[in-house]
Scaffold this active site. Structure first.
Site, short mmCIF file in Angstrom:
data_model
loop_
_atom_site.label_atom_id
_atom_site.label_comp_id
_atom_site.label_asym_id
_atom_site.label_seq_id
_atom_site.Cartn_x
_atom_site.Cartn_y
_atom_site.Cartn_z
CG HIS A 106 -1.90 1.01 1.16
ND1 HIS A 106 -1.58 2.38 1.67
CD2 HIS A 106 -3.13 1.24 0.83
CE1 HIS A 106 -2.64 3.22 1.56
NE2 HIS A 106 -3.43 2.50 0.99
CG HIS A 107 2.19 3.77 2.85
ND1 HIS A 107 1.04 3.29 3.33
CD2 HIS A 107 3.17 4.12 3.92
CE1 HIS A 107 1.47 3.34 5.05
NE2 HIS A 107 2.76 4.14 5.16
CD GLN A 165 5.46 2.85 8.96
OE1 GLN A 165 4.39 3.38 7.77
NE2 GLN A 165 5.51 3.37 10.04
CG HIS A 187 0.11 -0.14 5.22
ND1 HIS A 187 -1.04 1.07 4.99
CD2 HIS A 187 -0.68 -0.85 5.67
CE1 HIS A 187 -2.10 0.74 5.26
NE2 HIS A 187 -2.08 -0.58 5.63
CG HIS A 194 -2.28 11.47 4.55
ND1 HIS A 194 -2.38 10.20 3.53
CD2 HIS A 194 -2.64 10.95 5.75
CE1 HIS A 194 -2.93 9.25 4.38
NE2 HIS A 194 -2.87 9.82 5.75
CG HIS A 197 -7.81 8.11 6.42
ND1 HIS A 197 -7.98 7.36 7.58
CD2 HIS A 197 -6.43 8.30 6.26
CE1 HIS A 197 -6.70 7.23 8.11
NE2 HIS A 197 -5.80 7.76 7.35
CG MET A 207 -4.83 10.70 9.45
SD MET A 207 -3.55 9.67 9.16
CE MET A 207 -3.58 8.60 10.37
#
Length: 873
Positions: free
Chosen positions: A103-104, A166, A168, A238, A240, A310
């Site tokens: 996803h990212h 990281q 996701h 950014h 949602h 967010m």
């Protein structure tokens, strides 16, 4: 004989010492290499994380060590220590991931990771000390370089010692086969000190509440800036699912200056700041997120889960090294009243096509626990290097039979929803000096409309004509585009009209303009050149044209909305001025419309909603004319220029450009025939490019081919690396063909590394060639010595017979010297290919049989005065 043996021993010692003395450039990283974790055998990533790129640069491969997430919304982290102690600078990020599985990704810099395990659940934390975001990726975003002279500082006394990756994994259905994932990113680092240091500024709302059913809810953030000047070059938004638009501004003396504005439902990339914005001490940074609560039955708060929201506005900046701060945040609103004066654009949602909406924004903790960032980094690059990963080259598909189609003057090209090529041509009509009078009225109406089908649908693989239409409709076809529903939109410069045609409709579905009546108002065009149809709004954009200098915008049903543009003034062409706006392409990801401003030799881009000028792309290699432009989703522009004026040296050729930076990534020309007047260009997402030529009356197909091979082959205990990049550079130089600066630099660095161990290649090759020859000569000498002892006086004759068989094998049938080709060809499994004489006969290009074209269509005179009315295209 003893001397000969001594010589052989010396050669063998030289060979051995040379091999032992050859040092791999990576030996400086041996300590690091020995301690790195090995990747899973199922991973395709490089198991050697560090690769030398020359004397000062190296690449660092950061990958997940073969993981299989078991639950959706899994966040996994891994760390990697910087392989050097001294300071270095990250200047390039190349993602190694696919949105099919990831996803990212986020890359952090810190000094102490939260875990020493190979990988861990990021819920345990990322770093025990402060972490800085260095990179973010999502949705197959392209590779990223920072502007020239800018880098993220790591290592040394003050820089981060560790990288923490990281990843996701949003939807783990892709892992049903239990395969292991090795996604990650490759960094390009340099020890060369960068005068400007990059950093990240995060503006984030932490207390916004969105009531259920509320149509519009604003979240505002604002902070005073009280540090040394910083220069902004990229931004990212950014939210949602509920976010509609996010905008960021600099406020100085009451004046609001836009930093960036974007829909958070589009790929959340780092977009380039369209106009350089500097932030000084005392300025205010402000951002607004617009949400809707429609569809929700409960309050929505700021948080990290899929049901939360967010509001983030990221800014990438650079500062002078001596004042650099690597990371800053703003989480408050110091002056709510100031937002009464925010520009109205901040409140207007950006329409987004449904299939452009991002993957589901399922997130856990952002910033407080693990900064979720469904982001992709798409930002400016070093001025002389590619941003996009250019491991390919565009070249003609020489086996494509489409160049042999029987066509008239090819004026327009497009790809339909099935990716078939559609050609718009003029049949037996031509555009020449006699086509129009001084008032732009068409003078050859007596010929009647073109009796041939002017629109052909072509199979892209074998050039078979699948369908045809357009008979008895047009006089002088020009531009062609196809909307998302497969309708054809065409222009006719003789009729001064724009037509919408259904694939199976004999009559036009919509006509704009008055037949055979040139004009410049809402109802008239003057030789319109091209059309573009917005896939989201359905708005119609018309470039008008040869005798007007404007872009006209209409609603889907043909109602006039607005126009922009003006004639080019004397001297340098200004933004928004045109000298034949000739070709249009929409860039939906950026909400822009780009225009090939033909006689000004440039590309101009504008906000499609407002007509506001955003940027100019102009290169010396374009020459004096730029005919056509085509955008490919993912950040690529393709363009083609025109024949040079007398005295100009720039050749006519195709261009591949990076949209974000405007830099030329590749150039290409046909090898069968030559460009005469390439008139239109269209490209597909797989980088297949078609160019139609009005004078050559043909269409070329170009495809992407691998530009660089780099694979390791283990054979007989020796690792062989085949690197063909140098060949690409050399070939380009031999053809006087422009090459990318990055390729040239990489080749030069590779060459410098080779020179670091002088003589190794020469000694190795010489030794390998001399040893078998010396051995053979030693055998011949030994035979002569034996025969002298055995046969005495008769030895000479017998020696000639014996040695003749040996040397004859070497010489072949000729006595003209040693012929290695014949020698190896006489042994099974060897080929003499490569020993043959190079052919210097023949030509790569055929002479165009139609050199003496009878058409002067699209003829134009050199600047500075505007081209004569008879100019066409």
């Amino acid at each position: 004989m003893a001397g000969l043996i001594n010589n052989l021993l010396i050669l063998l010692l030289v060979f051995q010492n040379s091999c032992l003395g050859f040092k791999n450039p990576l030996s400086v990283f041996k300590r690091y290499k020995d301690t790195t974790r090995s990747l899973s055998s199922e991973c395709l990533g490089n198991n050697r994380p560090v690769t030398s790129l020359g004397l000062t640069d190296f690449a660092l491969d950061i990958r997940m060590p073969g993981v299989t997430p078991k639950q959706s919304d899994t966040y996994l982290c891994m760390s990697l220590r910087l392989p050097v102690d001294e300071e270095a600078y990250v200047v390039d990020f190349r993602p190694q991931a696919s949105m099919d599985t990831v996803h990212h990704m986020l890359l952090f810099g810190c000094n102490v990771p939260s875990s020493t395990e190979n990988y861990w659940d990021c819920d345990e934390g990322i770093c025990t000390d402060k972490s800085n975001i260095l990179y973010a990726w999502a949705r197959n975003a392209p590779p990223t370089r920072l502007p020239k002279g800018v880098g993220f500082k790591v290592g040394g006394e003050t820089g981060s010692k560790y990288f923490v990756l990281q990843v996701h994994y949003g939807d783990v259905s892709a892992f049903r086969d239990k395969h292991k994932d090795c996604s990650g990113v490759t960094l390009h680092l340099t020890h060369q000190r960068q005068p400007l240091i990059a950093g990240m500024y995060l503006m984030m709302s932490v207390n916004t509440v969105i009531p259920p059913g509320e149509k519009v809810v604003d979240a505002d953030i604002a902070c005073h800036y009280q540090k040394y000047p910083m220069h902004l070059f990229a931004y990212r938004v950014h939210t949602h699912r509920l976010g509609k638009v996010v905008s960021g501004y600099r406020v100085r003396n009451g004046q609001w200056t836009l930093i960036g504005r974007q829909s958070p439902q589009l790929p959340q990339a780092f977009y380039p700041v369209e106009h350089l914005v500097d932030i000084n001490f005392g300025d205010t940074l402000a951002a607004r997120c617009v949400f809707t609560g429609e569809g929700r039955t409960t309050e929505t708060h700021i948080g990290g889960t899929a049901s939360d929201e967010m509001c983030n506005f990221y800014i990438m900046y650079y500062m002078e090294a001596k004042h650099a701060v690597s990371y800053m945040t703003c989480t408050q609103n110091i002056n709510p009243d100031m937002f009464r004066n925010i520009p109205q654009e901040a409140n207007i949602p950006i329409p987004v096509k449904s299939d452009m909406i991002m993957m589901t924004h399922e997130h856990h903790h952002e910033e407080t626990k693990k900064t979720d960032d469904s982001s992709s980094l798409k930002q400016p690059k070093r001025e002389e290097e590619e941003v996009l990963d250019q491991d390919f080259h565009i070249e003609e598909a020489v086996d494509w039979p489409g160049v042999n189609l029987k066509l008239g003057q090819v004026s327009g090209l497009a790809l339909d929803p099935k990716n078939n090529l559609v050609i718009f041509h003029r049949g037996d009509h031509v555009w020449d000096r006699n086509s129009f009078d001084s008032s732009f009225v068409y003078q050859q109406r007596g010929l009647g409309p073109i009796e041939q089908n002017t629109i052909l649908v072509i199979d892209p693989s074998n050039a078979e004509v699948l369908d045809s239409t357009g008979k008895n409709l047009f006089y002088l076809p020009h531009g062609l585009s196809i909307d998302k529903d497969g309708n054809y939109w065409v222009t006719d410069v003789a009729l001064h009209q724009v037509f919408k045609l259904g694939v199976h409709n004999k009559e036009p579905l919509l006509i704009l303009g008055r037949s055979l009546q040139p004009g410049s108002d809402k109802n008239h065009f003057c030789q319109p050149t091209d059309v573009a149809v917005d896939p989201v709004t359905g708005n119609i954009y018309v470039s008008d044209g040869y005798c007007n200098s404007r872009i006209a915008v209409f609603s889907p049903n043909g109602m006039f909305i607005m126009q922009w543009g003006e004639e080019t003034s004397i001297g340098k062409a200004k933004p928004g001025q045109f000298r034949i706006p000739h070709s249009l392409t929409l860039v939906p990801e950026f909400g822009q419309l780009c225009v090939a401003d033909r006689e000004n030799g440039r590309i101009q881009c504008f906000r499609s909603e407002t007509g506001e000028f955003t940027r100019e792309i102009k290169h010396k290699l374009f020459g004096t004319e730029l005919f056509a432009v085509s955008y490919v989703p993912g950040g690529l522009l393709f363009a083609v220029n025109g024949m040079p004026y007398p005295g100009d040296i720039e050749p006519v050729q195709g261009f591949m450009l990076n949209f974000s930076t405007g830099e030329i990534m590749d150039t290409f020309i046909p090898v069968r025939k030559s460009f005469e007047m390439p008139h239109d260009i269209v490209a597909s997402e797989d980088k297949t490019v078609y160019i139609g030529d009005a004078h050559a009356k043909t269409v070329w197909k170009f495809t992407s081919t691998e530009k660089m091979e780099h694979r390791s082959v283990k054979k007989a205990g020796i690792e062989v690396q085949e690197i063909k990049e140098a060949e690409t550079v050399i070939e380009a130089k031999l053809k006087n063909k422009p090459i990318s600066t990055e390729s040239s630099k990489k080749w030069e660095k590779h060459h410098m590394v080779e020179q670091a161990s002088p003589g190794i290649s020469f000694v190795l090759i010489t030794t390998l060639l001399i040893i078998p020859i010396v051995v053979l000569l030693a055998i011949a000498v030994f035979i002569r010595w034996r025969k002298t002892r055995v046969y005495g006086a008769d030895a000479d004759h017998k020696l000639e017979s014996s040695s003749g068989r040996i040397l004859g094998r070497l010489q072949g049938k000729s006595s003209g010297g040693l012929n290695l080709g014949n020698f190896f060809a006489s042994h099974k499994s060897y080929s003499r290919k490569g020993f043959d004489r190079l052919s210097t006969e023949g030509s790569d290009q055929e002479k165009d049989e139609d050199d003496g074209t009878d058409s002067e269509e699209e003829y134009s005179a050199p600047p500075p005065p505007p081209p004569p009315v008879s100019s066409s295209s």
